[in-house]
Design a protein around this motif. Structure first.
Motif, PDB file in Angstrom:
ATOM      1  N   THR A 186      -7.319   5.486   2.839  1.00  0.00           N
ATOM      2  CA  THR A 186      -7.008   6.492   1.818  1.00  0.00           C
ATOM      3  C   THR A 186      -5.866   6.061   0.896  1.00  0.00           C
ATOM      4  N   HIS A 187      -5.282   4.892   1.132  1.00  0.00           N
ATOM      5  CA  HIS A 187      -4.129   4.436   0.360  1.00  0.00           C
ATOM      6  C   HIS A 187      -4.536   3.623  -0.860  1.00  0.00           C
ATOM      7  N   LEU A 188      -3.600   3.553  -1.815  1.00  0.00           N
ATOM      8  CA  LEU A 188      -3.707   2.593  -2.904  1.00  0.00           C
ATOM      9  C   LEU A 188      -3.246   1.248  -2.348  1.00  0.00           C
ATOM     10  N   VAL A 189      -3.964   0.178  -2.678  1.00  0.00           N
ATOM     11  CA  VAL A 189      -3.599  -1.164  -2.225  1.00  0.00           C
ATOM     12  C   VAL A 189      -3.420  -2.034  -3.461  1.00  0.00           C
ATOM     13  N   ARG A 190      -2.267  -2.701  -3.552  1.00  0.00           N
ATOM     14  CA  ARG A 190      -2.040  -3.556  -4.716  1.00  0.00           C
ATOM     15  C   ARG A 190      -1.644  -4.961  -4.297  1.00  0.00           C
ATOM     16  N   LEU A 191      -1.859  -5.883  -5.216  1.00  0.00           N
ATOM     17  CA  LEU A 191      -1.493  -7.282  -5.037  1.00  0.00           C
ATOM     18  C   LEU A 191      -0.388  -7.602  -6.031  1.00  0.00           C
ATOM     19  N   HIS A 248       0.845  -1.190   0.000  1.00  0.00           N
ATOM     20  CA  HIS A 248       0.000   0.000   0.000  1.00  0.00           C
ATOM     21  C   HIS A 248       0.882   1.242   0.000  1.00  0.00           C
ATOM     22  N   VAL A 249       0.308   2.359  -0.451  1.00  0.00           N
ATOM     23  CA  VAL A 249       1.035   3.627  -0.492  1.00  0.00           C
ATOM     24  C   VAL A 249       0.026   4.771  -0.512  1.00  0.00           C
ATOM     25  N   GLU A 250       0.462   5.932  -0.043  1.00  0.00           N
ATOM     26  CA  GLU A 250      -0.388   7.118  -0.097  1.00  0.00           C
ATOM     27  C   GLU A 250      -0.595   7.509  -1.563  1.00  0.00           C
ATOM     28  N   PRO A 251      -1.788   7.963  -1.928  1.00  0.00           N
ATOM     29  CA  PRO A 251      -2.033   8.339  -3.329  1.00  0.00           C
ATOM     30  C   PRO A 251      -1.480   9.726  -3.630  1.00  0.00           C
ATOM     31  N   THR A 252      -0.215   9.787  -3.984  1.00  0.00           N
ATOM     32  CA  THR A 252       0.419  11.060  -4.324  1.00  0.00           C
ATOM     33  C   THR A 252       0.731  11.088  -5.810  1.00  0.00           C
ATOM     34  N   LYS A 253       1.083  12.242  -6.291  1.00  0.00           N
ATOM     35  CA  LYS A 253       1.451  12.352  -7.702  1.00  0.00           C
ATOM     36  C   LYS A 253       2.776  11.661  -7.985  1.00  0.00           C
ATOM     37  N   ARG A 254       3.517  11.341  -6.944  1.00  0.00           N
ATOM     38  CA  ARG A 254       4.810  10.697  -7.129  1.00  0.00           C
ATOM     39  C   ARG A 254       4.785   9.231  -6.693  1.00  0.00           C
ATOM     40  N   ALA A 255       3.659   8.575  -6.735  1.00  0.00           N
ATOM     41  CA  ALA A 255       3.561   7.187  -6.297  1.00  0.00           C
ATOM     42  C   ALA A 255       4.485   6.269  -7.085  1.00  0.00           C
ATOM     43  N   PHE A 256       4.832   6.659  -8.305  1.00  0.00           N
ATOM     44  CA  PHE A 256       5.727   5.835  -9.106  1.00  0.00           C
ATOM     45  C   PHE A 256       7.160   5.906  -8.605  1.00  0.00           C
ATOM     46  N   SER A 257       7.551   6.980  -7.963  1.00  0.00           N
ATOM     47  CA  SER A 257       8.943   7.152  -7.568  1.00  0.00           C
ATOM     48  C   SER A 257       9.196   6.796  -6.104  1.00  0.00           C
ATOM     49  N   HIS A 258       8.221   6.291  -5.419  1.00  0.00           N
ATOM     50  CA  HIS A 258       8.376   5.916  -4.024  1.00  0.00           C
ATOM     51  C   HIS A 258       8.178   4.413  -3.857  1.00  0.00           C
TER      52      HIS A 258
END
Length: 113
Positions: free
Chosen positions: A86-91, A45-55
């Protein structure tokens, strides 16, 4: 250098992001496929920011090594979503043979804080 523009319709993440959102049955079928391939699954999971690709994404618990029960995986996805609404969750499905990700897709996009 100019900024890279988002694809029409907002941010796109991972394998299925250009398709309409999956319903619960479609997510279940993807989990079944990943288990059938013998992949080790992990929830992140990660916070939905504009930089989610770089974190880096945060790992939810340890990977589900050798898990063969689809419902256990779905329950972990739901538990992560409840803990971080509020986070993006991925599998992610890790392929031991190729030593790489076999698949990764966002299951929950999160709601606004």
């Amino acid at each position: 250098m100019t900024d890279i523009q988002d694809y029409q319709g907002g941010r796109r993440y991972e394998t299925f992001s250009y398709l309409p959102a999956m319903d619960a049955e479609q997510v279940r079928r993807q989990v079944e496929y990943m288990i059938a391939q013998g992949w080790n699954l992990a929830v992140e999971h990660v916070e939905p920011t504009k930089r989610a690709f770089s974190h880096f994404w945060y790992m939810w618990k340890l990977p589900l090594f050798g898990e063969t029960d689809v419902q256990v995986v779905l329950d972990e996805l739901e538990a992560c979503r409840r803990a971080h609404p509020t986070h993006l969750v991925r599998l992610i499905g890790y392929d031991n043979y190729t030593q790489s990700q076999g698949s990764a897709f966002v299951v929950y996009r999160g709601r606004e804080a």
